[in-house]
Structures are given as structure tokens and as C-alpha cells.
Design a protein around this motif. Structure first.
Motif, PDB file in Angstrom:
ATOM      1  N   ILE A 151     -33.240 -64.192  65.308  1.00  0.00           N
ATOM      2  CA  ILE A 151     -32.770 -65.315  66.104  1.00  0.00           C
ATOM      3  C   ILE A 151     -33.595 -66.153  66.446  1.00  0.00           C
ATOM      4  N   LYS A 153     -34.852 -69.267  68.861  1.00  0.00           N
ATOM      5  CA  LYS A 153     -34.459 -69.740  70.177  1.00  0.00           C
ATOM      6  C   LYS A 153     -35.235 -70.966  70.345  1.00  0.00           C
ATOM      7  N   MET A 162     -30.051 -76.827  67.565  1.00  0.00           N
ATOM      8  CA  MET A 162     -29.273 -75.701  68.196  1.00  0.00           C
ATOM      9  C   MET A 162     -30.281 -74.733  69.079  1.00  0.00           C
ATOM     10  N   ARG A 164     -29.608 -71.653  70.226  1.00  0.00           N
ATOM     11  CA  ARG A 164     -29.799 -70.457  69.626  1.00  0.00           C
ATOM     12  C   ARG A 164     -29.143 -70.248  68.179  1.00  0.00           C
ATOM     13  N   THR A 165     -29.751 -69.941  67.116  1.00  0.00           N
ATOM     14  CA  THR A 165     -29.244 -69.449  65.845  1.00  0.00           C
ATOM     15  C   THR A 165     -29.606 -68.259  65.327  1.00  0.00           C
ATOM     16  N   THR A 177     -28.033 -69.351  57.514  1.00  0.00           N
ATOM     17  CA  THR A 177     -27.624 -69.644  58.872  1.00  0.00           C
ATOM     18  C   THR A 177     -26.128 -68.896  59.204  1.00  0.00           C
ATOM     19  N   GLY A 179     -25.039 -68.741  62.564  1.00  0.00           N
ATOM     20  CA  GLY A 179     -24.363 -69.581  63.704  1.00  0.00           C
ATOM     21  C   GLY A 179     -24.909 -68.869  65.110  1.00  0.00           C
ATOM     22  N   ASP A 180     -24.036 -69.331  66.198  1.00  0.00           N
ATOM     23  CA  ASP A 180     -24.299 -68.872  67.428  1.00  0.00           C
ATOM     24  C   ASP A 180     -24.567 -67.378  67.564  1.00  0.00           C
TER      25      ASP A 180
END
Length: 259
Positions: A151, A153, A162, A164-165, A177, A179-180
């Protein structure tokens, strides 16, 4: 986001032979400019050593038209003896502005402190470090235990980043990637619930699904789930027409008390 290749200079604590292996591992060709400065100091540098190496790096960046300068890791190279001392950090950090003045980006790789922390305070050392860069990106392990997921941050001045990814390392050694992290986790759990329902030969209650999840799925991927979460997911699946209610039963109050 779209990326472009750039010319990189990496000041690293790793031996040069490790980078020979990395070139093969990541299929880097000779047209991709990655200059390696391996262990430029024989010991912990002082401010005089630090100033001298900064001058050498500026010259190298200009001569080789470097776009990005990487320090991996800063605790190895920075002239800092007391990590909590803000003055020592300022003396080490301020000279790095010289690189941004010649349009060279600077990436500082650093370790977390014990116990980590929230809101861009997970790094070791003085809080001065947190106020210096344009962006801080914390690279953390996936709390659900997936080995190849991390992750990111992000905190800082770039509004388009973004917060958090979730990313995942693929077989071709490139990160994808996803996503959230919250949405990815939610999607994964709903998919597991659908699989449980498909494989069952009879209708299942939320409690039945929870028991199967705990018995079989948690042992495989380590993902935990609660009855309330399953009830919420089932409600979403019901509203989206993915599942139907096959059986509903109503018991008299006296029976409920006996149960």
C-alpha cells in the motif's frame, strides 16, 4: 498515471554486483541510463564529506543530464549522528535544494521508526524531515497478508496524488495498480462469498457463509471477516440482483426463547 523514462543516478548502500543482477532481473537495456554510485563513503560522513560529495553529484548530474537523483538509504549517507537533532537534519537536507534548482528531482529512501506512526510520521528521525519534501510516500505491507501487495500512503503538496493506493507485483516483475485498498478488499471478499454460494448445493445463511469462510478461505489467504460484514455484503449482492433469497423462516416467540 502516465510515466516517462528518465536518466537516473542512484547513490546506494548496495554493492555494484547487485545492480548487475537487477539489470538482468528487470530487463534493463544499455539505452536506459541508470548510473550507480555504490558506497561513496568509507565510513559515516561528516558535514565536510557531505559538502564535497554534493558538489561531485551536482557536477555528475549536469554532465550526465540526470533527471532523478536517488539516495538509498539516507540513514547510510547523511551526516547525522543524533537522529532526533533537527539542526543536524537541516544541515544535511538544505544542500539538496541545489539539485531542484537545476531541475533534478530528488528521491530520499528512508526506514520506518519502531512502532511506525500515522499521518506521515512513520519515518525515523526529527520531524524536520517530514516538512522538507514535496511528497511523502509510505510503502507498507498489505495488512491482509498478501505477500506481493503493498500500500502506498501519500501525503504532500500534489493534490492529484491518490491518498492510498494498493499495488501488486506481477510475474513480469512490474507493479500493477489495483486501486483503493478498501474497495479492493471489499471486492475480493464479495467474490469469495459468491464462490461459496456457487459451490454450495443448498441455500446458505450468513452464518453458514461465515463458518465456511473461517474454515477454508481464511486458512488460505489470511483474510478475516465478521458476520456483520457478510450481512452487509449479502445486502449489496441482493440489491444488485447477484443473489436471491431462497428461503425465509419466521419462528414464534416461544420457539425463539427455547433456541
Amino acid at each position: 498515471e502516465p510515466t516517462k523514462k528518465c536518466r537516473i543516478l542512484i547513490v546506494t548502500e548496495e554493492p555494484e554486483e547487485d545492480w548487475v543482477e537487477k539489470r538482468e532481473e528487470f530487463s534493463l537495456d544499455n539505452n536506459e541510463v541508470i548510473i550507480i554510485w555504490s558506497r561513496p563513503f568509507k565510513g559515516k560522513p561528516n558535514l565536510k564529506n557531505w559538502s564535497e560529495v554534493i558538489e561531485r553529484l551536482i557536477k555528475e548530474c549536469k554532465d550526465s543530464k540526470i533527471d532523478l537523483l536517488v539516495f538509498d538509504t539516507i540513514s547510510t549517507f547523511f551526516p547525522i549522528n543524533r537522529e532526533k537533532d533537527s539542526d543536524e537534519w537541516l544541515n544535511a537536507l538544505i544542500p539538496l535544494y541545489e539539485f531542484t534548482r537545476i531541475n533534478v528531482g530528488v528521491l530520499l529512501v528512508h526506514h520506518f521508526r519502531k512502532g511506525a506512526g500515522e499521518e506521515a510520521q512513520a519515518f525515523r528521525g526529527s520531524g524536520v524531515l517530514g516538512s522538507f519534501p514535496s511528497n511523502i510516500i509510505e510503502f507498507i505491507r498489505d495488512p491482509e497478508g498478501y505477500q506481493y501487495r503493498r500500500i502506498l500512503k501519500t501525503y504532500g503538496r500534489f493534490s492529484q496524488a491518490m491518498p492510498r493506493t494498493l499495488i501488486e507485483l506481477q510475474l513480469d516483475m512490474k507493479y500493477k495498480t489495483l486501486g483503493d485498498p478498501i474497495l479492493v478488499s471489499k471486492k475480493h471478499r464479495k467474490e469469495k462469498i459468491i464462490t461459496i454460494l456457487k459451490e454450495s448445493k443448498e441455500p446458505l445463511s450468513c452464518k453458514d457463509i461465515l463458518n465456511i469462510y473461517i474454515t477454508h478461505i481464511k486458512q488460505l489467504d489470511g483474510v478475516t471477516i465478521t458476520l456483520r460484514s457478510i450481512q452487509n455484503y449479502m445486502q449489496e449482492l441482493l440489491e444488485n440482483g447477484i443473489v436471491i433469497i431462497a428461503d425465509e423462516r419466521v419462528y414464534p416467540l416461544s420457539s425463539a426463547k427455547c433456541a
